[in-house]
Design a protein around this motif. Structure first.
Motif, mmCIF file in Angstrom:
data_model
loop_
_atom_site.group_PDB
_atom_site.id
_atom_site.type_symbol
_atom_site.label_atom_id
_atom_site.label_comp_id
_atom_site.label_asym_id
_atom_site.label_seq_id
_atom_site.Cartn_x
_atom_site.Cartn_y
_atom_site.Cartn_z
ATOM 1 N N ASP A 175 0.999 -1.118 0.036
ATOM 2 C CA ASP A 175 -0.067 -0.006 0.062
ATOM 3 C C ASP A 175 0.842 1.403 -0.130
ATOM 4 O O ASP A 175 0.981 1.906 0.860
ATOM 5 N N LEU A 176 1.215 1.503 -1.176
ATOM 6 C CA LEU A 176 2.390 2.561 -1.368
ATOM 7 C C LEU A 176 1.810 3.552 -2.326
ATOM 8 O O LEU A 176 1.154 3.218 -3.193
ATOM 9 N N PRO A 177 2.234 4.773 -2.274
ATOM 10 C CA PRO A 177 1.915 6.097 -3.149
ATOM 11 C C PRO A 177 2.270 5.379 -4.572
ATOM 12 O O PRO A 177 3.615 4.792 -4.801
ATOM 13 N N ALA A 178 1.526 5.836 -5.498
ATOM 14 C CA ALA A 178 1.789 5.571 -6.955
ATOM 15 C C ALA A 178 2.765 6.545 -7.391
ATOM 16 O O ALA A 178 3.210 6.484 -8.758
ATOM 17 N N ASP A 179 2.776 7.663 -6.884
ATOM 18 C CA ASP A 179 3.645 8.784 -7.321
ATOM 19 C C ASP A 179 5.245 8.401 -6.777
ATOM 20 O O ASP A 179 5.321 8.419 -5.599
ATOM 21 N N PRO A 180 6.068 8.617 -7.671
ATOM 22 C CA PRO A 180 7.342 7.965 -6.991
ATOM 23 C C PRO A 180 7.999 9.217 -6.160
ATOM 24 O O PRO A 180 8.794 8.544 -5.160
ATOM 25 N N ASP A 181 7.797 10.372 -6.476
ATOM 26 C CA ASP A 181 8.289 11.354 -5.395
ATOM 27 C C ASP A 181 7.679 11.126 -4.046
ATOM 28 O O ASP A 181 8.390 11.102 -3.048
ATOM 29 N N GLU A 182 6.373 10.860 -3.852
ATOM 30 C CA GLU A 182 5.834 10.671 -2.663
ATOM 31 C C GLU A 182 6.292 9.542 -1.911
ATOM 32 O O GLU A 182 6.487 9.222 -0.799
ATOM 33 N N LEU A 183 6.337 8.313 -2.865
ATOM 34 C CA LEU A 183 6.785 6.978 -2.440
ATOM 35 C C LEU A 183 8.165 7.058 -1.819
ATOM 36 O O LEU A 183 8.529 6.672 -0.730
ATOM 37 N N LEU A 184 9.133 8.032 -2.396
ATOM 38 C CA LEU A 184 10.500 7.852 -1.940
ATOM 39 C C LEU A 184 10.299 8.661 -0.741
ATOM 40 O O LEU A 184 11.398 8.341 0.345
ATOM 41 N N ALA A 185 9.724 9.854 -0.706
ATOM 42 C CA ALA A 185 9.708 10.776 0.672
ATOM 43 C C ALA A 185 9.299 9.822 1.867
ATOM 44 O O ALA A 185 9.651 9.939 2.943
ATOM 45 N N LYS A 186 8.205 9.011 1.347
ATOM 46 C CA LYS A 186 7.792 7.904 2.544
ATOM 47 C C LYS A 186 8.801 7.067 3.080
ATOM 48 O O LYS A 186 8.875 6.856 4.073
ATOM 49 N N LEU A 187 9.682 6.400 2.217
ATOM 50 C CA LEU A 187 10.626 5.626 2.649
ATOM 51 C C LEU A 187 11.721 6.454 3.226
ATOM 52 O O LEU A 187 12.078 5.594 4.380
#
Length: 310
Positions: A175-187
């Motif tokens: 359950d991760l963001p589909a936007d790569p920038d949001e995903l990377l910020a979350k990680l």
């Protein structure tokens, strides 16, 4: 995961992150590795004990015929090639159909793995062995893992099933963001403080999801695009997984060690991962393998302990 009994490391020692990666079976499994035995203890089952086990009806798993190399060549990585490859992989993933709904309660992943024990002299790679894991698909609950556990010398070659209580379900892991920038910020947020290098931690986090999860195509595409934004990501060609399958690696080098995700160069299918030293350290010379794996089967099954029909 530092060994509290290990002596203080000299300046060129391998990073704690490398030690954590080499010792873990995988973060997604949520297993805590028990206290390590002495490095010098043999893990092979003596013939007498093996005969007793067979007489008692214990099924002993033969070690994989594929021997993982103890030392590999440290090839030059290609940063520009990584950007191109990851974008190609993302485009291919985004064009795949969505995962089918229903069909089972657990994710089953079968792989061949070997990890080193480090922190007590030169690293020594375990024999490559079969690992099976069952992960709840939709709801938090118990899972299980089956593999030889090298905790005691008499149990090394006998597959043991262990319960994995209260596991995070696959649905939550992906359950991760589909936007790569949001995903990377979350990680970056979630892995803050877990290692010396935030980029290496984010790279490892993406690899954890790819390895033992069932990832929807759109999220897989976002993971690849996010990986392309991590400084230091590179391509390494001419690599092999723990099953001996050739592939191309997306890699990240953090001081003394390199972590690779291995893919089929033609289909972009995920094959496995590999970690090794890129410099001489007390854990071994450059090229010393710290961990290697090969995912050989991934499927949804109806119940805990069930295996795919084929």
């Amino acid at each position: 995961m530092n060994d509290p009994t290990a002596p203080a490391a000299p300046p060129v020692a391998a990073l704690p992150a490398a030690r954590r990666h080499a010792l873990r079976h995988h973060l997604v499994t949520e297993i805590r590795r028990p206290a390590r035995r002495s490095r010098r203890t043999l893990v092979l089952v003596p013939a007498v004990v093996l005969a007793v086990a067979l007489t008692a009806g214990v099924v002993v798993q033969a070690l994989s015929p594929v021997s993982a190399p103890l030392v590999v060549t440290v090839a030059q990585g290609d940063h520009g090639g990584a950007m191109l490859l990851l974008q190609q992989m993302a485009a291919a993933a985004a064009g795949e159909p969505d995962l089918p709904a229903g069909g089972g309660e657990y994710l089953y992943v079968k792989s061949q793995v070997a990890y080193s024990e480090v922190g007590d002299g030169p690293a020594r790679l375990q024999p490559v062995h079969v690992r099976e894991i069952w992960i709840p698909l939709l709801h938090r609950g118990d899972g299980q893992v089956r593999q030889p556990f090298y905790d005691l010398p008499l149990l090394g070659a006998i597959p043991t099933t262990r319960k994995l209580p209260d596991m995070t379900p696959n649905a939550q892991i992906v359950d991760l963001p589909a936007d790569p920038d949001e995903l990377l910020a979350k990680l970056y947020r979630e892995r803050a403080g877990q290692g010396n290098n935030p980029q290496a931690e984010a790279f490892t986090a993406i690899g954890d999801v790819l390895h033992e999860s069932l990832v929807p195509p759109q999220i897989r595409a976002a993971l690849y695009r996010a990986a392309a934004k991590i400084p230091g990501v590179e391509v390494v060609r001419g690599v092999t997984d723990a099953a001996g399958r050739p592939g191309i690696a997306v890699a990240h080098t953090d001081r003394n060690w390199r972590h690779e995700w291995i893919f089929d160069e033609r289909t972009f299918d995920y094959l496995g991962e590999r970690s090794y030293l890129v410099k001489d350290t007390p854990d071994g010379p450059a090229g010393t393998v710290l961990g290697t794996s090969a995912v050989t089967q991934r499927a949804v099954v109806p119940s805990l302990g069930a295996r795919p029909k084929r």
